[in-house]
Design a protein around this motif. Structure first.
Motif, PDB file in Angstrom:
ATOM      1  N   THR A  43      -0.336 -11.192  -8.206  1.00  0.00           N
ATOM      2  CA  THR A  43      -0.504 -11.019  -6.762  1.00  0.00           C
ATOM      3  C   THR A  43      -1.468  -9.872  -6.465  1.00  0.00           C
ATOM      4  OG1 THR A  43       1.701 -11.912  -6.383  1.00  0.00           O
ATOM      5  CG2 THR A  43       0.727 -10.629  -4.591  1.00  0.00           C
ATOM      6  N   ARG A  44      -1.368  -8.784  -7.227  1.00  0.00           N
ATOM      7  CA  ARG A  44      -2.307  -7.662  -7.044  1.00  0.00           C
ATOM      8  C   ARG A  44      -3.729  -8.089  -7.388  1.00  0.00           C
ATOM      9  NH1 ARG A  44       1.220  -2.768  -9.730  1.00  0.00           N
ATOM     10  NH2 ARG A  44       2.695  -2.574  -8.012  1.00  0.00           N
ATOM     11  N   LEU A  45      -3.873  -8.852  -8.484  1.00  0.00           N
ATOM     12  CA  LEU A  45      -5.196  -9.330  -8.872  1.00  0.00           C
ATOM     13  C   LEU A  45      -5.759 -10.289  -7.815  1.00  0.00           C
ATOM     14  CD1 LEU A  45      -4.619  -9.887 -12.688  1.00  0.00           C
ATOM     15  CD2 LEU A  45      -6.127  -8.178 -11.643  1.00  0.00           C
ATOM     16  N   TYR A  46      -4.893 -11.062  -7.209  1.00  0.00           N
ATOM     17  CA  TYR A  46      -5.314 -11.971  -6.136  1.00  0.00           C
ATOM     18  C   TYR A  46      -5.808 -11.160  -4.933  1.00  0.00           C
ATOM     19  CZ  TYR A  46      -5.048 -15.582  -2.529  1.00  0.00           C
ATOM     20  OH  TYR A  46      -5.336 -16.439  -1.503  1.00  0.00           O
ATOM     21  N   ALA A  47      -5.097 -10.114  -4.584  1.00  0.00           N
ATOM     22  CA  ALA A  47      -5.506  -9.255  -3.463  1.00  0.00           C
ATOM     23  C   ALA A  47      -6.853  -8.586  -3.746  1.00  0.00           C
ATOM     24  CB  ALA A  47      -4.433  -8.202  -3.180  1.00  0.00           C
ATOM     25  N   LYS A  48      -7.136  -8.327  -5.021  1.00  0.00           N
ATOM     26  CA  LYS A  48      -8.410  -7.706  -5.414  1.00  0.00           C
ATOM     27  C   LYS A  48      -9.510  -8.747  -5.613  1.00  0.00           C
ATOM     28  CE  LYS A  48      -6.101  -3.942  -7.828  1.00  0.00           C
ATOM     29  NZ  LYS A  48      -5.869  -3.285  -9.121  1.00  0.00           N
TER      30      LYS A  48
END
Length: 133
Positions: free
Chosen positions: A59-64
């Motif tokens: 999810t963090r990688l998706y936000a980035k």
């Protein structure tokens, strides 16, 4: 590691460096033959990493914008958009974008490069200026 000793978790394992787990997840995704579920990533990371931890990292990688996701039933399948180098470059760009004095930041960065890195940067900039090279 501040005083020469590595910090450890309560279970005795060494602590991961910042961003290390993100890099590992991107590496696993990069080896995937097609978009994959978080469980597939978790299994290939090995160890006892919790599913929720893998989901948090994805999810963090998706936000980035380092991964994309597509709906697959009630969950998602994940695909890398950036590799480890791309993720670091995105971080660098984000840090630079948040600075008021970009000239000072870039000047300081360039002046701190080794001569080999400076030559590499010059070469990359020259290639960017001359796309027919």
């Amino acid at each position: 590691m501040i005083d020469g000793t590595e910090k450890t978790n309560p279970d005795g394992r060494g602590r991961r460096r910042q961003g290390e787990l993100e890099m590992q997840v991107l590496s696993v995704l990069g080896s995937a033959p097609c978009p994959v579920a978080a469980g597939w990533v978790q299994k290939r990371l090995g160890g006892d990493l919790a599913y929720t931890t893998v989901m948090t990292i994805l999810t963090r990688l998706y936000a980035k914008k380092a991964v994309s996701r597509t709906r697959a039933g009630r969950s998602f399948e994940w695909t890398p958009v950036a590799d480890g180098a791309g993720l670091v470059a995105m971080r660098m760009r984000k840090l630079l974008d948040n600075q008021k004095d970009r000239d000072a930041v870039l000047s300081s960065f360039v002046s701190s490069l080794s001569s080999d890195d400076e030559q590499l940067l010059r070469s990359l900039l020259n290639e960017a200026d001359d796309p027919e090279r």
